[in-house]
Design an enzyme around this catalytic site. Sequence first.
Site, PDB file in Angstrom:
ATOM      1  N   ASP A  34      44.500  44.837  38.091  1.00 53.13           N
ATOM      2  CA  ASP A  34      43.750  45.996  38.352  1.00 53.13           C
ATOM      3  C   ASP A  34      43.519  46.145  40.134  1.00 53.13           C
ATOM      4  O   ASP A  34      43.073  47.156  40.475  1.00 53.13           O
ATOM      5  CB  ASP A  34      42.456  46.482  37.743  1.00 53.13           C
ATOM      6  CG  ASP A  34      41.205  45.325  37.915  1.00 53.13           C
ATOM      7  OD1 ASP A  34      41.632  44.395  38.768  1.00 53.13           O
ATOM      8  OD2 ASP A  34      40.099  45.407  37.457  1.00 53.13           O
ATOM      9  N   SER A  35      43.889  45.142  40.908  1.00 59.74           N
ATOM     10  CA  SER A  35      43.851  45.164  42.334  1.00 59.74           C
ATOM     11  C   SER A  35      44.649  46.236  42.654  1.00 59.74           C
ATOM     12  O   SER A  35      44.575  46.870  43.769  1.00 59.74           O
ATOM     13  CB  SER A  35      44.000  43.864  42.785  1.00 59.74           C
ATOM     14  OG  SER A  35      45.385  43.472  42.644  1.00 59.74           O
ATOM     15  N   ASP A  73      46.362  43.013  33.413  1.00 61.58           N
ATOM     16  CA  ASP A  73      44.763  42.913  33.513  1.00 61.58           C
ATOM     17  C   ASP A  73      44.221  44.253  32.721  1.00 61.58           C
ATOM     18  O   ASP A  73      44.876  45.183  32.430  1.00 61.58           O
ATOM     19  CB  ASP A  73      44.270  43.391  34.901  1.00 61.58           C
ATOM     20  CG  ASP A  73      43.463  42.576  35.758  1.00 61.58           C
ATOM     21  OD1 ASP A  73      43.047  41.501  34.913  1.00 61.58           O
ATOM     22  OD2 ASP A  73      43.190  42.502  37.017  1.00 61.58           O
ATOM     23  N   LYS A 103      44.776  39.539  30.791  1.00 62.87           N
ATOM     24  CA  LYS A 103      43.522  38.772  31.368  1.00 62.87           C
ATOM     25  C   LYS A 103      42.406  39.798  31.612  1.00 62.87           C
ATOM     26  O   LYS A 103      42.605  41.028  31.780  1.00 62.87           O
ATOM     27  CB  LYS A 103      44.169  38.663  32.928  1.00 62.87           C
ATOM     28  CG  LYS A 103      42.765  37.929  33.721  1.00 62.87           C
ATOM     29  CD  LYS A 103      43.439  37.630  35.394  1.00 62.87           C
ATOM     30  CE  LYS A 103      43.278  38.696  36.198  1.00 62.87           C
ATOM     31  NZ  LYS A 103      42.103  39.306  36.510  1.00 62.87           N
ATOM     32  N   GLU A 105      37.933  39.852  32.555  1.00 65.89           N
ATOM     33  CA  GLU A 105      36.813  39.327  33.529  1.00 65.89           C
ATOM     34  C   GLU A 105      35.759  39.232  32.416  1.00 65.89           C
ATOM     35  O   GLU A 105      35.247  39.955  31.860  1.00 65.89           O
ATOM     36  CB  GLU A 105      36.575  40.397  34.654  1.00 65.89           C
ATOM     37  CG  GLU A 105      37.670  40.643  35.580  1.00 65.89           C
ATOM     38  CD  GLU A 105      37.130  41.339  36.863  1.00 65.89           C
ATOM     39  OE1 GLU A 105      35.913  41.632  36.969  1.00 65.89           O
ATOM     40  OE2 GLU A 105      38.057  41.808  37.452  1.00 65.89           O
ATOM     41  N   GLU A 172      37.772  33.271  40.756  1.00 66.80           N
ATOM     42  CA  GLU A 172      37.616  33.785  42.013  1.00 66.80           C
ATOM     43  C   GLU A 172      36.414  33.465  43.050  1.00 66.80           C
ATOM     44  O   GLU A 172      35.202  33.721  42.343  1.00 66.80           O
ATOM     45  CB  GLU A 172      37.768  35.332  41.658  1.00 66.80           C
ATOM     46  CG  GLU A 172      37.806  36.196  42.753  1.00 66.80           C
ATOM     47  CD  GLU A 172      38.269  37.624  42.779  1.00 66.80           C
ATOM     48  OE1 GLU A 172      38.877  37.920  41.668  1.00 66.80           O
ATOM     49  OE2 GLU A 172      38.504  38.492  43.603  1.00 66.80           O
TER      50      GLU A 172
HETATM   51  O1  KIV Z   1      43.576  42.370  39.961  1.00 67.20           O
HETATM   52  C1  KIV Z   1      43.909  41.450  40.697  1.00 67.20           C
HETATM   53  O2  KIV Z   1      44.719  41.369  41.432  1.00 67.20           O
HETATM   54  C2  KIV Z   1      43.295  39.947  40.157  1.00 67.20           C
HETATM   55  C3  KIV Z   1      43.444  38.909  41.067  1.00 67.20           C
HETATM   56  C4  KIV Z   1      42.635  38.862  42.399  1.00 67.20           C
HETATM   57  C5  KIV Z   1      43.126  37.568  40.263  1.00 67.20           C
HETATM   58  O3  KIV Z   1      42.635  40.092  39.164  1.00 67.20           O
END
Ligand code: KIV
Length: 254
Positions: A34-35, A73, A103, A105, A172
Amino acid sequence: MRREGRKITALTAADFITTRLLDEAGMDIILVGDSLGTTLLGYSKTVSVSMRDILHHLKAVSRAKPLALVVADMPFGSYHESAAQAVRNACRMVREGGADAVKLEGGENLADVIRAIVRAGIPVMGHIGLMPQGILKAGGYRVQGRSDAQVRQLRRDLNAVARAGAFACVLEYVKADVAAKLSKKSPVPTIGIGSGAGCDGQILVTTDLLGLNAGLSPRAARRYVELGEIMKRAFERYARDVQTGNFPGPKESF
Ligand code: KIV
Protein backbone atom coordinates in the site's frame (compact mmCIF):
# COMPACT_ATOMS: atom_id res chain seq x y z
CA MET A 1 15.68 -20.73 2.29
CA ARG A 2 15.88 -19.92 5.96
CA ARG A 3 16.97 -23.46 6.82
CA GLU A 4 19.68 -23.21 4.15
CA GLY A 5 20.84 -19.84 5.52
CA ARG A 6 19.84 -18.04 2.32
CA LYS A 7 18.49 -14.53 2.79
CA ILE A 8 15.07 -13.82 1.27
CA THR A 9 14.91 -10.86 -1.13
CA ALA A 10 11.78 -8.77 -1.52
CA LEU A 11 10.87 -5.48 -3.20
CA THR A 12 7.63 -3.72 -4.06
CA ALA A 13 6.10 -3.38 -7.53
CA ALA A 14 2.96 -1.78 -8.88
CA ASP A 15 3.30 -2.15 -12.64
CA PHE A 16 4.06 -4.64 -15.41
CA ILE A 17 7.52 -3.44 -16.48
CA THR A 18 8.97 -3.15 -12.96
CA THR A 19 7.66 -6.64 -12.18
CA ARG A 20 9.35 -8.07 -15.28
CA LEU A 21 12.65 -6.44 -14.26
CA LEU A 22 12.40 -7.59 -10.64
CA ASP A 23 11.68 -11.12 -11.81
CA GLU A 24 14.60 -11.11 -14.26
CA ALA A 25 16.78 -9.94 -11.35
CA GLY A 26 15.67 -13.04 -9.42
CA MET A 27 13.67 -11.40 -6.62
CA ASP A 28 12.06 -13.98 -4.30
CA ILE A 29 9.03 -11.92 -3.28
CA ILE A 30 7.23 -9.06 -5.02
CA LEU A 31 4.92 -7.06 -2.78
CA VAL A 32 2.14 -4.91 -4.17
CA GLY A 33 2.35 -2.75 -1.07
CA ASP A 34 0.00 0.00 0.00
CA SER A 35 3.10 2.25 -0.06
CA LEU A 36 2.10 2.67 -3.71
CA GLY A 37 -0.43 5.20 -2.40
CA THR A 38 2.21 7.62 -1.16
CA THR A 39 4.99 6.78 -3.62
CA LEU A 40 3.03 6.59 -6.88
CA LEU A 41 -0.51 7.89 -6.39
CA GLY A 42 0.21 11.11 -4.50
CA TYR A 43 -1.79 10.30 -1.33
CA SER A 44 -0.38 11.79 1.86
CA LYS A 45 -1.01 8.58 3.89
CA THR A 46 -1.36 4.89 3.09
CA VAL A 47 -4.74 4.83 4.88
CA SER A 48 -6.21 6.44 1.75
CA VAL A 49 -5.39 3.39 -0.38
CA SER A 50 -8.46 1.36 -1.39
CA MET A 51 -9.08 -2.22 -2.50
CA ARG A 52 -9.67 -0.78 -5.97
CA ASP A 53 -6.19 0.85 -5.98
CA ILE A 54 -4.42 -2.34 -4.90
CA LEU A 55 -6.40 -4.56 -7.29
CA HIS A 56 -5.66 -2.26 -10.24
CA HIS A 57 -1.89 -2.42 -9.64
CA LEU A 58 -1.92 -6.08 -8.56
CA LYS A 59 -3.50 -7.05 -11.90
CA ALA A 60 -0.71 -5.26 -13.79
CA VAL A 61 1.90 -7.08 -11.68
CA SER A 62 0.19 -10.46 -12.20
CA ARG A 63 0.02 -9.93 -15.97
CA ALA A 64 3.85 -10.06 -15.96
CA LYS A 65 3.51 -13.67 -14.68
CA PRO A 66 6.53 -13.44 -12.37
CA LEU A 67 8.19 -16.50 -10.90
CA ALA A 68 8.48 -14.56 -7.66
CA LEU A 69 5.83 -14.95 -4.98
CA VAL A 70 3.32 -12.11 -5.44
CA VAL A 71 2.04 -10.76 -2.13
CA ALA A 72 -0.80 -8.24 -2.07
CA ASP A 73 -1.19 -5.76 0.77
CA MET A 74 -4.63 -5.69 2.34
CA PRO A 75 -5.40 -1.95 2.49
CA PHE A 76 -6.67 -0.07 5.54
CA GLY A 77 -10.31 -0.93 6.28
CA SER A 78 -10.36 -4.06 4.14
CA TYR A 79 -9.90 -6.50 7.05
CA HIS A 80 -10.76 -4.56 10.20
CA GLU A 81 -14.54 -5.10 10.36
CA SER A 82 -14.65 -8.88 10.74
CA ALA A 83 -12.91 -12.10 9.76
CA ALA A 84 -15.64 -12.59 7.14
CA GLN A 85 -14.85 -9.23 5.53
CA ALA A 86 -11.12 -10.05 5.60
CA VAL A 87 -11.66 -13.46 3.94
CA ARG A 88 -13.93 -11.89 1.30
CA ASN A 89 -11.32 -9.25 0.40
CA ALA A 90 -8.38 -11.68 0.54
CA CYS A 91 -10.29 -13.92 -1.90
CA ARG A 92 -10.66 -10.92 -4.26
CA MET A 93 -6.88 -10.41 -4.16
CA VAL A 94 -6.39 -14.01 -5.28
CA ARG A 95 -9.35 -14.45 -7.65
CA GLU A 96 -9.44 -11.03 -9.33
CA GLY A 97 -5.88 -9.82 -8.77
CA GLY A 98 -3.88 -13.03 -9.13
CA ALA A 99 -2.04 -12.74 -5.79
CA ASP A 100 -0.24 -15.76 -4.34
CA ALA A 101 -0.59 -14.44 -0.80
CA VAL A 102 -1.80 -11.41 1.16
CA LYS A 103 -0.12 -9.27 3.81
CA LEU A 104 -1.83 -7.48 6.63
CA GLU A 105 -0.64 -5.29 9.49
CA GLY A 106 -1.26 -6.45 13.05
CA GLY A 107 -0.16 -8.86 15.76
CA GLU A 108 -2.10 -10.50 18.59
CA ASN A 109 -5.13 -8.32 17.82
CA LEU A 110 -5.38 -9.69 14.26
CA ALA A 111 -4.61 -13.37 14.96
CA ASP A 112 -8.25 -14.45 14.41
CA VAL A 113 -8.36 -12.67 11.08
CA ILE A 114 -5.09 -14.26 9.91
CA ARG A 115 -6.36 -17.68 11.00
CA ALA A 116 -9.60 -17.23 9.04
CA ILE A 117 -7.78 -16.20 5.83
CA VAL A 118 -5.33 -19.11 6.11
CA ARG A 119 -8.26 -21.45 6.75
CA ALA A 120 -9.75 -20.21 3.48
CA GLY A 121 -6.59 -21.46 1.75
CA ILE A 122 -4.80 -18.14 1.29
CA PRO A 123 -1.21 -17.78 2.56
CA VAL A 124 -0.73 -14.77 4.84
CA MET A 125 2.36 -12.69 5.52
CA GLY A 126 2.23 -10.83 8.83
CA HIS A 127 3.50 -7.29 9.42
CA ILE A 128 4.40 -6.04 12.90
CA GLY A 129 6.54 -3.32 14.46
CA LEU A 130 5.85 0.01 12.82
CA MET A 131 2.50 -0.31 11.10
CA PRO A 132 1.84 2.66 8.79
CA GLN A 133 -1.92 1.90 8.67
CA GLY A 134 -2.05 2.52 12.44
CA ILE A 135 -0.39 5.91 12.12
CA LEU A 136 -3.48 7.88 13.19
CA LYS A 137 -3.55 6.04 16.52
CA ALA A 138 0.24 5.79 16.95
CA GLY A 139 0.66 9.51 16.20
CA GLY A 140 3.92 9.17 14.26
CA TYR A 141 6.50 6.92 12.63
CA ARG A 142 8.74 5.68 15.46
CA VAL A 143 11.34 2.94 15.79
CA GLN A 144 9.81 0.01 17.69
CA GLY A 145 11.36 -2.12 20.45
CA ARG A 146 12.90 0.69 22.49
CA SER A 147 11.34 -0.33 25.81
CA ASP A 148 11.04 -3.73 27.54
CA ALA A 149 7.27 -3.52 27.26
CA GLN A 150 7.52 -2.94 23.50
CA VAL A 151 9.91 -5.87 23.11
CA ARG A 152 7.53 -8.14 25.02
CA GLN A 153 4.64 -6.99 22.84
CA LEU A 154 6.65 -7.58 19.66
CA ARG A 155 7.46 -11.12 20.81
CA ARG A 156 3.78 -11.79 21.60
CA ASP A 157 2.75 -10.34 18.22
CA LEU A 158 5.25 -12.40 16.23
CA ASN A 159 4.30 -15.62 18.01
CA ALA A 160 0.58 -14.92 17.60
CA VAL A 161 0.98 -14.20 13.89
CA ALA A 162 3.00 -17.41 13.39
CA ARG A 163 0.60 -19.53 15.47
CA ALA A 164 -2.30 -18.17 13.43
CA GLY A 165 -0.66 -19.66 10.33
CA ALA A 166 1.28 -16.81 8.69
CA PHE A 167 4.18 -18.13 6.58
CA ALA A 168 6.46 -15.13 7.23
CA CYS A 169 6.33 -11.78 8.97
CA VAL A 170 7.57 -8.30 8.08
CA LEU A 171 9.35 -6.50 10.93
CA GLU A 172 9.22 -2.78 10.16
CA TYR A 173 11.47 -0.30 11.95
CA VAL A 174 12.28 -2.60 14.85
CA LYS A 175 15.57 -1.92 16.68
CA ALA A 176 18.22 -4.06 14.99
CA ASP A 177 19.31 -6.01 18.10
CA VAL A 178 15.70 -6.72 19.04
CA ALA A 179 14.83 -7.79 15.47
CA ALA A 180 17.84 -10.14 15.40
CA LYS A 181 16.79 -11.80 18.68
CA LEU A 182 13.17 -12.08 17.56
CA SER A 183 14.24 -13.55 14.21
CA LYS A 184 16.42 -16.20 15.82
CA LYS A 185 13.52 -17.53 17.88
CA SER A 186 10.78 -16.86 15.36
CA PRO A 187 8.80 -19.89 14.16
CA VAL A 188 8.55 -18.25 10.71
CA PRO A 189 11.03 -16.27 8.57
CA THR A 190 11.19 -12.55 9.27
CA ILE A 191 11.49 -9.97 6.50
CA GLY A 192 13.02 -6.74 7.76
CA ILE A 193 12.65 -3.15 6.69
CA GLY A 194 14.66 -0.73 8.79
CA SER A 195 15.22 -3.59 11.23
CA GLY A 196 18.87 -4.49 10.69
CA ALA A 197 20.70 -7.42 9.12
CA GLY A 198 19.55 -10.07 11.60
CA CYS A 199 16.25 -10.71 9.82
CA ASP A 200 15.83 -13.69 7.48
CA GLY A 201 15.18 -11.42 4.52
CA GLN A 202 14.90 -7.78 3.54
CA ILE A 203 12.29 -5.68 1.81
CA LEU A 204 12.44 -2.11 0.52
CA VAL A 205 10.05 0.12 -1.34
CA THR A 206 11.40 0.00 -4.90
CA THR A 207 11.02 3.71 -5.62
CA ASP A 208 13.21 4.45 -2.56
CA LEU A 209 15.96 2.15 -3.86
CA LEU A 210 15.74 3.78 -7.30
CA GLY A 211 15.95 7.37 -6.04
CA LEU A 212 12.46 8.08 -7.35
CA ASN A 213 10.95 9.70 -4.32
CA ALA A 214 10.95 13.48 -4.72
CA GLY A 215 13.96 14.08 -2.49
CA LEU A 216 12.56 12.24 0.54
CA SER A 217 14.77 9.30 1.38
CA PRO A 218 13.98 7.06 4.35
CA ARG A 219 17.11 6.26 6.36
CA ALA A 220 16.39 2.55 6.05
CA ALA A 221 16.58 2.67 2.26
CA ARG A 222 19.78 2.50 0.24
CA ARG A 223 19.57 4.46 -3.02
CA TYR A 224 21.21 2.23 -5.61
CA VAL A 225 20.66 4.69 -8.44
CA GLU A 226 19.43 8.27 -8.86
CA LEU A 227 16.81 7.28 -11.41
CA GLY A 228 14.80 10.45 -10.79
CA GLU A 229 17.77 12.57 -11.92
CA ILE A 230 18.44 10.29 -14.90
CA MET A 231 14.78 10.51 -15.99
CA LYS A 232 14.68 14.29 -15.58
CA ARG A 233 17.79 14.70 -17.73
CA ALA A 234 16.27 12.50 -20.46
CA PHE A 235 13.03 14.55 -20.38
CA GLU A 236 15.03 17.80 -20.63
CA ARG A 237 17.05 16.48 -23.58
CA TYR A 238 13.87 15.41 -25.37
CA ALA A 239 12.22 18.82 -24.77
CA ARG A 240 15.35 20.58 -26.05
CA ASP A 241 15.49 18.38 -29.15
CA VAL A 242 11.84 19.09 -29.94
CA GLN A 243 12.29 22.82 -29.38
CA THR A 244 15.39 23.00 -31.58
CA GLY A 245 13.93 20.79 -34.32
CA ASN A 246 16.47 18.05 -33.60
CA PHE A 247 13.68 15.51 -32.97
CA PRO A 248 12.35 13.77 -34.94
CA GLY A 249 15.22 13.18 -37.34
CA PRO A 250 15.13 11.31 -40.66
CA LYS A 251 15.50 7.92 -38.89
CA GLU A 252 12.47 8.58 -36.68
CA SER A 253 10.31 9.79 -39.58
CA PHE A 254 8.36 7.79 -42.16
O1 KIV B 1 3.48 -1.15 1.60
C1 KIV B 1 4.66 -1.52 1.64
O2 KIV B 1 5.47 -1.23 0.75
C2 KIV B 1 5.06 -2.32 2.79
C3 KIV B 1 6.53 -2.57 2.96
C4 KIV B 1 7.17 -1.34 3.47
C5 KIV B 1 6.79 -3.73 3.83
O3 KIV B 1 4.27 -2.74 3.56
